[in-house]
Design a protein around this motif. Structure first.
Motif, PDB file in Angstrom:
ATOM      1  N   PRO A  74     -25.535 -11.369   6.987  1.00  0.00           N
ATOM      2  CA  PRO A  74     -24.154 -11.077   7.369  1.00  0.00           C
ATOM      3  C   PRO A  74     -23.577 -11.988   8.909  1.00  0.00           C
ATOM      4  O   PRO A  74     -24.743 -11.730   9.670  1.00  0.00           O
ATOM      5  CB  PRO A  74     -24.078  -9.652   7.690  1.00  0.00           C
ATOM      6  CG  PRO A  74     -25.186  -9.038   7.056  1.00  0.00           C
ATOM      7  CD  PRO A  74     -26.381 -10.087   7.132  1.00  0.00           C
ATOM      8  N   ASN A 174     -21.190 -12.312   2.201  1.00  0.00           N
ATOM      9  CA  ASN A 174     -21.773 -11.856   3.719  1.00  0.00           C
ATOM     10  C   ASN A 174     -21.174 -12.627   5.285  1.00  0.00           C
ATOM     11  O   ASN A 174     -21.513 -12.324   6.165  1.00  0.00           O
ATOM     12  CB  ASN A 174     -23.094 -12.249   3.684  1.00  0.00           C
ATOM     13  CG  ASN A 174     -23.361 -13.735   3.406  1.00  0.00           C
ATOM     14  OD1 ASN A 174     -23.188 -14.323   2.471  1.00  0.00           O
ATOM     15  ND2 ASN A 174     -24.296 -14.516   4.155  1.00  0.00           N
ATOM     16  N   ILE A 200     -21.918  -3.827   6.358  1.00  0.00           N
ATOM     17  CA  ILE A 200     -23.271  -4.805   6.400  1.00  0.00           C
ATOM     18  C   ILE A 200     -24.380  -3.925   6.283  1.00  0.00           C
ATOM     19  O   ILE A 200     -25.394  -4.573   6.040  1.00  0.00           O
ATOM     20  CB  ILE A 200     -23.045  -5.928   7.260  1.00  0.00           C
ATOM     21  CG1 ILE A 200     -23.442  -5.235   8.736  1.00  0.00           C
ATOM     22  CG2 ILE A 200     -21.797  -6.687   7.212  1.00  0.00           C
ATOM     23  CD1 ILE A 200     -23.446  -6.404   9.708  1.00  0.00           C
TER      24      ILE A 200
END
Length: 201
Positions: A74, A174, A200
């Motif tokens: 992420p 992401n 995330i």
């Protein structure tokens, strides 16, 4: 651990303070190995697009960022950091970005005062965990003269109006971008960062 990329173009103290409020550990770094070992990355930024890309290139971080994102890590881009995700910027020339997202960055239209500085409302454009527990038309703090002009519409989570539509929150897999400064946006900004971290984790 969150790796905040410290390439000399970010208001980083307030960002670290906001993350600390959420009990999130962060580290300022330009070390490729630290970035690789981190659970997530934040690319902050204020200033000029070309200067930022030059600094990232000179630090040897361009390929590292691309590789980590391609592996699924992420990443959050804030203000200029979000703009750097795109293909090109037309800020005082034509410059290549990181190319993580399709689109271009252009100057805000001249019929409004530039830079766009201050509080403005975000209208939700898509359902997303990023805007959980936030009403439509919530206020956040902006400081910028350039904005994403062309993008893939499916990535648009929230926008504001300033001389036309300004993409304010984008998300693709992401990759997440916020054109405003969540770390300067009070409780709303903290909620946005909390939502991002929840999304995330």
């Amino acid at each position: 651990m969150i790796a905040i990329i410290d390439y000399g173009a970010g208001n980083i103290k307030s960002l670290q303070f906001a993350l600390a409020k959420l009990n999130k550990e962060s580290i300022l770094t330009t070390d490729p190995q630290v970035i690789k070992d981190a659970a997530s990355i934040i690319l902050p930024g204020v200033g000029a697009f070309k200067d930022a890309m030059d600094a990232i290139n000179e630090l040897g971080l361009t390929d590292v960022i691309k590789q980590e994102v391609q592996s699924g890590k992420p990443i959050l881009g804030i203000c200029l950091g979000m703009q750097l995700f795109y293909d090109k910027s037309y800020e005082d020339g034509e410059w290549e970005g990181l190319g993580l997202l399709r689109g271009n960055v252009s100057r805000i239209k001249e019929q409004v005062k530039v830079p766009h500085m201050g509080w403005n409302t975000i209208a939700k454009r898509a359902e997303s965990p990023l805007t959980l527990n936030l009403t439509d038309n919530f206020y956040v703090y902006f400081v910028h003269s350039y904005a994403v002009e062309k993008l893939e519409e499916a990535t648009l989570v929230g926008s504001t109006e300033y001389g036309g539509r300004v993409p304010a929150i984008v998300q693709q897999g992401n990759i997440t971008g916020m054109q405003f400064h969540p770390e300067k946006s009070g409780d709303i900004g903290i909620q946005l960062l909390a939502n991002y971290e929840e999304m995330i984790s």
